[in-house]
Design a protein around this motif. Structure first.
Motif, short mmCIF file in Angstrom:
data_model
loop_
_atom_site.label_atom_id
_atom_site.label_comp_id
_atom_site.label_asym_id
_atom_site.label_seq_id
_atom_site.Cartn_x
_atom_site.Cartn_y
_atom_site.Cartn_z
N THR A 1 0.59 -1.24 0.00
CA THR A 1 -0.16 0.13 0.30
C THR A 1 0.87 1.42 0.25
O THR A 1 0.59 2.23 -0.28
CB THR A 1 -0.94 0.16 1.00
OG1 THR A 1 -0.02 0.31 2.17
CG2 THR A 1 -1.68 -1.42 1.43
N GLU A 2 2.11 0.80 0.30
CA GLU A 2 2.72 2.23 0.21
C GLU A 2 3.66 2.21 -1.31
O GLU A 2 5.50 2.52 -1.02
CB GLU A 2 4.02 1.74 1.28
CG GLU A 2 3.19 2.15 2.78
CD GLU A 2 4.16 2.03 3.92
OE1 GLU A 2 5.47 2.08 3.27
OE2 GLU A 2 3.58 1.67 4.97
N GLN A 3 3.28 2.34 -2.38
CA GLN A 3 3.87 2.71 -3.35
C GLN A 3 4.13 3.43 -4.21
O GLN A 3 3.94 4.84 -3.46
CB GLN A 3 2.85 1.75 -4.68
CG GLN A 3 3.34 2.08 -6.54
CD GLN A 3 4.55 1.60 -6.10
OE1 GLN A 3 5.57 0.90 -6.01
NE2 GLN A 3 4.39 0.09 -7.71
N SER A 4 5.40 3.67 -4.35
CA SER A 4 6.08 5.02 -5.26
C SER A 4 4.96 6.26 -5.32
O SER A 4 4.47 5.41 -6.21
CB SER A 4 7.88 4.47 -6.32
OG SER A 4 8.66 5.63 -6.26
N ASP A 5 6.02 7.44 -5.20
CA ASP A 5 5.45 8.75 -5.83
C ASP A 5 5.29 8.68 -7.10
O ASP A 5 4.24 8.97 -8.15
CB ASP A 5 5.38 9.91 -5.58
CG ASP A 5 5.13 9.93 -3.97
OD1 ASP A 5 4.05 9.03 -3.39
OD2 ASP A 5 5.54 11.23 -3.75
N THR A 6 6.12 8.08 -8.06
CA THR A 6 6.89 7.99 -9.03
C THR A 6 5.70 6.90 -10.43
O THR A 6 5.55 7.22 -11.13
CB THR A 6 7.65 6.89 -9.57
OG1 THR A 6 8.25 5.87 -9.05
CG2 THR A 6 9.07 8.61 -9.09
N THR A 7 4.44 6.10 -9.53
CA THR A 7 3.99 5.26 -10.10
C THR A 7 2.86 6.02 -10.22
O THR A 7 1.84 6.11 -9.09
CB THR A 7 3.93 4.02 -9.10
OG1 THR A 7 5.15 3.67 -9.20
CG2 THR A 7 3.24 2.36 -10.11
N THR A 8 1.81 5.13 -11.37
CA THR A 8 0.81 6.08 -10.72
C THR A 8 -0.53 5.32 -11.75
O THR A 8 0.38 3.88 -12.94
CB THR A 8 0.47 7.33 -11.64
OG1 THR A 8 1.30 6.78 -13.83
CG2 THR A 8 1.65 8.44 -11.74
N VAL A 9 -1.46 4.84 -11.58
CA VAL A 9 -2.04 4.04 -11.58
C VAL A 9 -3.73 4.58 -12.65
O VAL A 9 -3.93 5.05 -11.39
CB VAL A 9 -2.62 2.43 -11.13
CG1 VAL A 9 -1.09 2.28 -10.54
CG2 VAL A 9 -2.63 3.10 -9.94
N ASN A 10 -4.57 4.37 -13.26
CA ASN A 10 -6.00 4.52 -13.94
C ASN A 10 -6.22 4.09 -12.89
O ASN A 10 -6.45 3.11 -12.15
CB ASN A 10 -5.94 4.12 -14.23
CG ASN A 10 -6.26 3.54 -15.74
OD1 ASN A 10 -6.26 2.20 -14.70
ND2 ASN A 10 -5.89 2.50 -16.71
N SER A 11 -7.65 4.21 -12.98
CA SER A 11 -9.14 3.73 -11.57
C SER A 11 -8.54 3.26 -11.98
O SER A 11 -9.54 1.83 -10.77
CB SER A 11 -10.38 5.15 -11.97
OG SER A 11 -10.55 4.24 -12.86
N GLN A 12 -9.40 1.85 -13.29
CA GLN A 12 -9.54 0.58 -13.16
C GLN A 12 -8.35 -0.20 -12.81
O GLN A 12 -8.54 -1.51 -12.29
CB GLN A 12 -9.68 0.17 -14.74
CG GLN A 12 -9.82 -1.21 -15.24
CD GLN A 12 -11.14 -1.66 -14.38
OE1 GLN A 12 -12.35 -0.72 -14.26
NE2 GLN A 12 -11.09 -2.46 -13.80
N GLU A 13 -7.09 0.07 -13.27
CA GLU A 13 -5.96 -0.63 -12.27
C GLU A 13 -5.95 -0.26 -10.84
O GLU A 13 -5.70 -1.41 -10.00
CB GLU A 13 -4.57 -0.09 -12.81
CG GLU A 13 -4.32 -0.29 -14.43
CD GLU A 13 -3.48 0.41 -15.26
OE1 GLU A 13 -2.89 1.64 -14.49
OE2 GLU A 13 -2.82 0.44 -16.23
N LYS A 14 -6.67 0.76 -10.71
CA LYS A 14 -6.43 0.72 -9.14
C LYS A 14 -7.67 -0.43 -7.85
O LYS A 14 -7.25 -0.71 -6.93
CB LYS A 14 -6.92 1.79 -8.32
CG LYS A 14 -6.42 2.78 -6.86
CD LYS A 14 -6.79 3.45 -6.29
CE LYS A 14 -6.53 3.82 -5.01
NZ LYS A 14 -7.09 3.15 -4.51
N SER A 15 -9.19 -0.28 -8.74
CA SER A 15 -9.51 -0.94 -8.66
C SER A 15 -8.84 -2.46 -8.15
O SER A 15 -9.46 -3.90 -8.32
CB SER A 15 -10.66 -1.38 -9.45
OG SER A 15 -11.70 -2.17 -9.43
#
Length: 602
Positions: free
Chosen positions: A24-38
Motif C-alpha cells: 500500500t506504500e507504492q512509490s510516488d513515481t508509479t501512477t495507476v488509473n482508476s481501473q488498475e487501482k480497482s
C-alpha cells in the motif's frame, strides 16, 4: 529449495505481510488509473481474506494471470506461488512474477527478485543483477533491501567489503525503525567495527531494537547489565531483558536466566524457575542445559528427585559428545544410582567415551576399574597407564593414585618412594586433601626409617663405597639369564630413563619407556618377530633393566626378550617377540609427556 527462496517465506510471513506490507506504500513515481487501482484493491482484498480464512480461491482468480496487471498484483501472485497459497508451490512461477513486479518498479518485487538472483553466487553476471535489483529497492527506501544490502557490504559477502556503504544503508533502515538494522548498527558502534567505537550510541540503538522486540538485542542487553563492564550492573533490568529474549526462544537467554535463578546471587533463588528455563534451553539443544537438567533431577532441585529423568537428560547431552555428561553417567552407573544394582558395563562404556576425548576424570576412573578388577578383568598395566594419562594433565585424584601405586609397588611397578613423593606433592600442592595426608604419612614413614638405621663403621663405610663403585659399572645386556661385560658409567640416581615396562593384552603387547626428557628414537623391523630400537644419548641403570627382565620372566605373553646394549653413546634395544606380526604398519608409536609407547599388534 534455494536459500533465499526459503528466506522469502520467513520474511514475508502472512501476519507481517498483512499488518506491515509495503504494497500500500507504492512509490510516488508509479501512477495507476482508476481501473488498475480497482484491480489492485480487489486482488489485495481477496488475498488478505485468504490469509484470514486459509481459502485463497478468490485470490487465485483476482491475482493470478491478470492481463496488464501492475507490480502489486504480480508481487502477490509471486507470494502465492512461493508459499503454496491456493496453488502448488512453483519456483519458476515465483521467479517470473517477482521479475514482472520488479520491472514495474515495485520495491517489494525488486527486493524479492534480487534475493532469488543472489542465490547464483557462482554466476557473477546473475549475482550482479541481483545486487542491482536490491539497490533499486533500497533507493526506494525499502527497509529490508537496505538492511540486507548493508549486511552484504559489512560481511563482504559477494561484494567487496565496504564499511562506509554498510553504515549508510543500515542507518537508513534503522531510521525507519527496522529492529535488525538497529541491532546490527549497534554492534558496529559497541565493538568499534567499521567505525569509531561509541558505546553510548550503540546502547541507544540496542534499546531501540530491543523495544522493537528484537530478541538478539534483548539478549545482548541482558548480558551488558549483568557483565557490568560498560554500565553499572543492574540485575533486575538484566532479568527483564533476558526474559523477553527467552520468551522468544533465545536459548542463551534461557540458560542465563536459569543460572540467575539457580545461583540466587543476583535474584532470589528459585529452583523451579531455574529448572523451567534450563529445560527450555535444553529442548533447543543446549548441551550444558541438558546436563544441568539431569543434575537437578538427580538431586531433587526444582522437582522431586527422579533418577530416570536424570539419566534421560544426561544421556541426551552425552550422546551429543558432551564430556561432563559422559563422566557423570559413568559415575551414576558405577554407583547404581536409582538402579537395583550398579551397571559396570554401561559405566565403562561412558567412561571410555569420555576418556577417548582425553578427559582426565574418566581416565582416572578407568584406572580404578582396572586396578580393582571390579566389573572387568583386572589389568594393572592398563590401570597404571590410565592413571599416568590423567596425572600428567594435572588431575589430582590420578596423581594421588599414582603416588599410592609407587608407594606400594602396585602391579608391575617397583616400589619407589621418590616417585611416590613426587606425585603426592603434585596433588597436595593443588590442595587435594587425600594426597596431603598421604604425603605427610609417607614423610613420617621415611623419617622413622632413617632414625632406626644404624650408623655404619668406618670399615663398613669403605666397603660400601667400594661396592658402589663396582655397581656403577652396569652390565646392560641381559638375555636367557646370562650377563655380558658391556658397561655404562651411569649413576643409578641420575639416569635419563627412569622406567622400562611391558604389558600384554589379548591382541597386543606394549613396551613403555619413561624418561626425564623427550625421547629421540628410531625403530626398525628386522623380521616378522624382531625389532631394533635406538634411543639417542640416554642412560639407564641396572635396577631398571633388572625390573624389566623380571617382568619378562613373570609374564607369559608375546615379548620373548629385550636386549639392551650401549651403542656409541646411545642405547640399542633388540626386541624379540614370541608371535609374528603380519604388517609393520600395525606397529603404533606414541611420544607424549616423555613416554614412548610401542604397541605390537598381532
Amino acid at each position: 529449495m534455494k536459500r533465499h527462496f526459503i528466506c522469502l517465506f520467513l520474511i514475508f510471513s502472512c501476519n507481517v505481510f498483512a499488518e506491515n506490507s509495503q504494497i500500500t506504500e507504492q512509490s510516488d513515481t508509479t501512477t495507476v488509473n482508476s481501473q488498475e487501482k480497482s484491480n489492485v484493491d480487489t486482488c489485495l482484498s481477496a488475498y488478505f481474506e485468504g490469509l484470514k480464512s486459509s481459502n485463497f480461491n478468490q485470490a487465485v482468480q483476482r491475482c493470478i494471470n491478470i492481463p496488464d496487471s501492475e507490480g502489486e498484483i504480480e508481487y502477490v501472485a509471486g507470494l502465492m506461488y512461493a508459499n503454496g497459497q491456493g496453488v502448488e508451490r512453483n519456483f519458476n512461477a515465483t521467479l517470473e512474477y517477482f521479475s514482472r513486479s520488479a520491472e514495474h518498479n515495485y520495491a517489494d518485487g525488486q527486493y524479492s527478485f534480487g534475493l532469488m538472483l543472489l542465490d547464483n553466487k557462482d554466476n557473477k553476471a546473475i549475482y550482479q543483477q541481483g545486487l542491482s535489483w536490491l539497490e533499486k529497492a533500497a533507493n526506494q527506501n525499502h527497509i529490508l533491501a537496505q538492511y540486507y544490502l548493508g549486511a552484504l557490504y559489512f560481511e563482504g559477502d559477494g561484494v567487496e567489503r565496504n564499511y562506509d556503504k554498510a553504515k549508510e544503508l543500515l542507518e537508513k533502515s534503522a531510521q525507519q525503525n527496522y529492529a535488525p538494522a538497529q541491532y546490527h548498527l549497534a554492534l558496529m558502534y559497541v565493538n568499534g567495527v567499521g567505525l569509531e567505537q561509541d558505546f553510548d550510541k550503540g546502547l541507544v540503538l540496542l534499546n531501540q531494537a530491543a523495544e522493537n522486540n528484537d530478541s538478539n538485542a534483548q539478549n545482548t542487553l541482558g548480558f551488558i547489565y549483568t557483565d557490568g563492564k560498560h554500565v553499572a550492573p543492574d540485575y533486575k533490568l538484566a532479568q527483564e531483558w533476558y526474559e523477553k529474549a527467552a520468551n522468544q526462544g533465545q536459548d542463551y537467554a534461557q540458560n542465563q536466566l536459569a543460572n540467575m535463578y539457580y545461583k540466587g546471587d543476583k535474584l532470589a533463588q528459585d529452583y523451579q524457575q531455574a529448572l523451567y528455563w534450563y529445560k527450555k534451553s535444553a529442548e533447543q539443544g543446549d548441551l550444558i542445559s541438558m546436563a544441568t537438567v539431569g543434575y537437578m533431577y538427580a538431586n531433587g532441585q526444582g522437582a522431586k528427585q527422579n533418577y530416570p529423568e536424570a539419566y534421560l537428560w544426561y544421556e541426551k547431552a552425552a550422546n551429543e559428545g558432551y564430556i561432563p555428561a559422559q563422566t557423570v553417567l559413568g559415575l551414576m552407573y558405577q554407583q547404581g544410582l536409582g538402579l537395583e544394582a550398579p551397571d559396570y558395563k554401561k559405566s565403562l562404556e561412558w567412561y571410555e567415551k569420555a576418556a577417548e576425548q582425553d578427559d582426565p576424570s574418566a581416565q582416572n576412573s578407568l584406572g580404578v576399574f582396572y586396578a580393582s578388577g571390579k566389573g572387568v578383568e583386572q589389568d594393572t598395566f592398563k590401570a597404571i597407564s590410565f592413571y599416568e594419562k590423567a596425572a600428567v594433565k594435572g588431575y589430582t585424584p590420578a596423581q594421588n593414585n599414582l603416588g599410592l601405586a609407587y608407594q606400594t609397588g602396585f602391579g608391575n611397578l617397583k616400589a619407589d618412594q621418590d616417585k611416590a613423593l613426587y606425585w603426592f606433592e603434585k596433588a597436595a600442592a593443588q590442595g587435594y586433601k587425600k594426597a596431603q595426608d598421604n604425603l605427610a604419612n609417607l614423610k613420617a614413614q621415611i623419617a622413622t626409617q632413617k632414625t632406626v638405621e644404624t650408623k655404619p663403621s668406618s670399615a663398613s663405610a669403605k666397603t660400601q663405597v667400594a661396592s658402589t663403585a663396582t655397581n656403577n659399572k652396569v652390565k646392560l645386556k641381559v638375555k636367557n639369564g646370562t650377563n655380558t661385560n658391556q658397561a655404562s658409567t651411569a649413576n643409578s640416581l641420575n639416569n635419563d630413563i627412569v622406567d622400562l615396562r611391558i604389558g600384554d593384552n589379548k591382541n597386543n603387547s606394549r613396551f613403555v619407556i619413561e624418561s626425564l626428557k623427550p625421547v629421540n628414537y628410531t625403530l626398525t623391523q628386522n623380521s616378522d618377530d624382531s625389532f631394533t630400537l635406538i634411543i639417542d644419548k640416554m642412560l639407564v641403570s641396572t635396577d631398571v633393566v633388572a625390573r624389566l627382565n623380571n617382568r619378562i620372566k613373570k609374564v607369559s605373553g608375546s615379548i620373548s626378550s629385550i636386549e639392551i646394549t650401549p651403542d656409541q653413546g646411545n642405547l640399542k634395544l633388540i626386541i624379540k617377540l614370541k608371535k609374528k606380526i603380519s604388517n609393520f604398519k600395525k606397529v603404533q608409536y606414541k611420544n607424549k609427556n616423555n613416554l614412548l609407547v610401542i604397541d605390537f599388534i598381532f
